[in-house]
Design an enzyme around this catalytic site. Structure first.
Site, PDB file in Angstrom:
ATOM      1  N   ILE A 157       0.993  -0.945  -0.617  1.00  0.00           N
ATOM      2  CA  ILE A 157       0.376  -0.435   0.278  1.00  0.00           C
ATOM      3  C   ILE A 157       1.004   0.490   0.252  1.00  0.00           C
ATOM      4  CG2 ILE A 157      -1.532   1.132   1.127  1.00  0.00           C
ATOM      5  CD1 ILE A 157      -3.000  -1.503   2.405  1.00  0.00           C
ATOM      6  N   ALA A 236      -4.401   5.593   6.989  1.00  0.00           N
ATOM      7  CA  ALA A 236      -5.398   4.790   7.200  1.00  0.00           C
ATOM      8  C   ALA A 236      -4.976   3.293   6.909  1.00  0.00           C
ATOM      9  CB  ALA A 236      -5.498   4.863   5.983  1.00  0.00           C
ATOM     10  N   ARG A 238      -4.300   1.016  10.728  1.00  0.00           N
ATOM     11  CA  ARG A 238      -4.726   1.213  12.231  1.00  0.00           C
ATOM     12  C   ARG A 238      -4.539   2.187  13.627  1.00  0.00           C
ATOM     13  NH1 ARG A 238      -6.295  -2.660   9.446  1.00  0.00           N
ATOM     14  NH2 ARG A 238      -5.613  -4.598   9.105  1.00  0.00           N
ATOM     15  N   ASP A 262      -9.110   7.651   9.171  1.00  0.00           N
ATOM     16  CA  ASP A 262      -9.589   6.515   8.602  1.00  0.00           C
ATOM     17  C   ASP A 262      -9.819   5.632   9.467  1.00  0.00           C
ATOM     18  OD1 ASP A 262     -11.920   5.313   6.321  1.00  0.00           O
ATOM     19  OD2 ASP A 262     -10.133   4.030   5.853  1.00  0.00           O
ATOM     20  N   GLU A 267     -11.533   1.972  17.475  1.00  0.00           N
ATOM     21  CA  GLU A 267     -12.592   2.173  16.764  1.00  0.00           C
ATOM     22  C   GLU A 267     -13.922   0.801  17.512  1.00  0.00           C
ATOM     23  OE1 GLU A 267     -12.192   0.435  12.155  1.00  0.00           O
ATOM     24  OE2 GLU A 267     -10.534   1.725  13.020  1.00  0.00           O
ATOM     25  N   HIS A 285     -13.376   3.712   8.511  1.00  0.00           N
ATOM     26  CA  HIS A 285     -12.940   2.717   7.826  1.00  0.00           C
ATOM     27  C   HIS A 285     -13.216   2.380   6.205  1.00  0.00           C
ATOM     28  CE1 HIS A 285     -10.643  -0.708   9.494  1.00  0.00           C
ATOM     29  NE2 HIS A 285      -9.905  -0.555   8.493  1.00  0.00           N
ATOM     30  N   ILE A 286     -12.931   3.204   5.497  1.00  0.00           N
ATOM     31  CA  ILE A 286     -13.296   2.912   4.149  1.00  0.00           C
ATOM     32  C   ILE A 286     -12.347   2.756   3.313  1.00  0.00           C
ATOM     33  CG2 ILE A 286     -15.649   3.649   4.022  1.00  0.00           C
ATOM     34  CD1 ILE A 286     -14.809   6.325   2.774  1.00  0.00           C
ATOM     35  N   GLY A 287     -11.144   2.126   3.691  1.00  0.00           N
ATOM     36  CA  GLY A 287      -9.650   1.639   2.904  1.00  0.00           C
ATOM     37  C   GLY A 287     -10.151   1.023   1.924  1.00  0.00           C
ATOM     38  N   ASN A 288     -10.589   0.141   1.839  1.00  0.00           N
ATOM     39  CA  ASN A 288     -10.869  -0.378   0.761  1.00  0.00           C
ATOM     40  C   ASN A 288     -12.362  -0.745   0.678  1.00  0.00           C
ATOM     41  OD1 ASN A 288     -11.573  -2.411   2.703  1.00  0.00           O
ATOM     42  ND2 ASN A 288      -9.504  -3.799   2.726  1.00  0.00           N
TER      43      ASN A 288
END
Length: 322
Positions: A157, A236, A238, A262, A267, A285-288
């Site tokens: 990444i 984005a 942890r 993110d 969380e 938390h929309i990274g992927n």
């Protein structure tokens, strides 16, 4: 017929593969996230558990599933699973690496652009009070060309992000446990520096390290004191990589110019004080979270379930079980 339990709904592509393989499966159909009680009840006779990062699979859950052979995690990370105990019980733990790379790098790039050009802040303004008109000094942001992007964690990444941001004319510096091979560094036009040097020199600091004991609170009050007060922070990866209490204080004290998160230390809870800053972007938390990435992830977990139950080799084992 074999028992497969899905603790969350998958993209249809995944369940379609299970249907085509004529495998018996059950899906959690409730609202929100599955409860511990519901999970314990449903793993009692399952052989494969397919679960997202939000499902905590601890020792109690594993002990409640005497027939369990595989925990197929829907995500690249697997901190939600007691992988060591699963190994003791001879249960495979797998993840879905690689396929999230492009989606997460794109999301990170988007956060960098949005933060530097104040896009989200401008959107909020226009949704509420609006503006009086164009003015020479109104709502100024910063261009990325010529700025330095510091990446901590130069895996797939981090490398994908570096390639993307080079197109904006950014200089790339990075840190991780070991430098990349010289030919990879050359292709990325990236320079390896110490973690302290990356933190000190970055105009944009982006985190892409895994969460381990060594990286917990990788950024603390000491780290923020070393950053440029004009720098932006992006996470984005942890949430617990950042001490959020220290981040709030750093923002209050103008030790950095803004942050885009993110993921979160606790969380799905978000430190309330972070919501009060105009120069902080918060995403869920929309990274992927792209159709393309999630379809590929669903394919991996479904094919691993099918392979295991047909006594064929499985991919992406992360807990060292062979």
């Amino acid at each position: 017929m074999s028992k497969i339990y899905l603790s969350a709904k998958l993209p249809e592509l995944g369940t379609q593969l299970l249907k085509e393989a004529a495998l018996e499966y059950k899906v959690f159909e409730g609202n929100g996230l599955i409860s511990k009680k519901e999970l314990l009840k449903n793993v009692a006779d399952c052989e494969v558990l397919i679960c997202p990062l939000s499902t905590q699979v601890d020792r109690e859950v594993i002990d409640a599933a005497p027939k369990l052979k595989l925990i197929a995690n829907f995500g690249a990370g697997f901190n939600n699973i007691d992988s060591a105990y699963a190994k003791e019980q001879k249960i495979y733990v797998t993840n879905t690496p690689v396929v999230s790379t492009n989606a997460t790098a794109e999301l990170t790039a988007g956060l960098i652009i949005a933060l530097s050009r104040r896009i989200v802040e401008g959107d909020r303004l226009m949704h509420h009070e609006g503006f009086e008109g164009w003015a020479p000094l109104f709502f100024l942001g910063h261009e990325l060309k010529g700025k330095t992007l510091g990446i901590i964690g130069m895996g797939q990444i981090g490398q994908a992000l570096g390639k993307m941001m080079r197109a904006f004319g950014m200089k790339i510096i990075y840190n991780q446990r070991h430098p990349l091979a010289p030919e990879v560094e050359e292709s990325l036009q990236a320079t390896y520096l110490s973690q302290t040097e990356v933190i000190q020199q970055a105009d944009v600091l982006s985190l892409h390290a895994p969460l381990t004991e060594a990286t917990h609170h990788l950024l603390s009050s000491e780290s923020f004191s070393k950053m440029k007060d004009s720098a932006f922070l992006i996470n984005a990866a942890r949430g617990p990589l950042i001490d959020e209490v220290a981040l709030v204080e750093a923002l209050k004290n103008h030790q950095l110019a803004g942050a885009a998160l993110d993921v979160y230390e606790f969380e799905p809870k978000v430190t309330e004080a972070l919501k009060n800053f105009d120069n902080v972007i918060l995403t869920p938390h929309i990274g992927n979270a792209s159709v393309e990435a999630r379809d590929q992830m669903a394919t991996i977990v479904a094919k691993n379930a099918i392979a295991l139950l047909n006594q064929q080799p499985i991919k992406y084992i992360v807990n060292g079980l062979t």
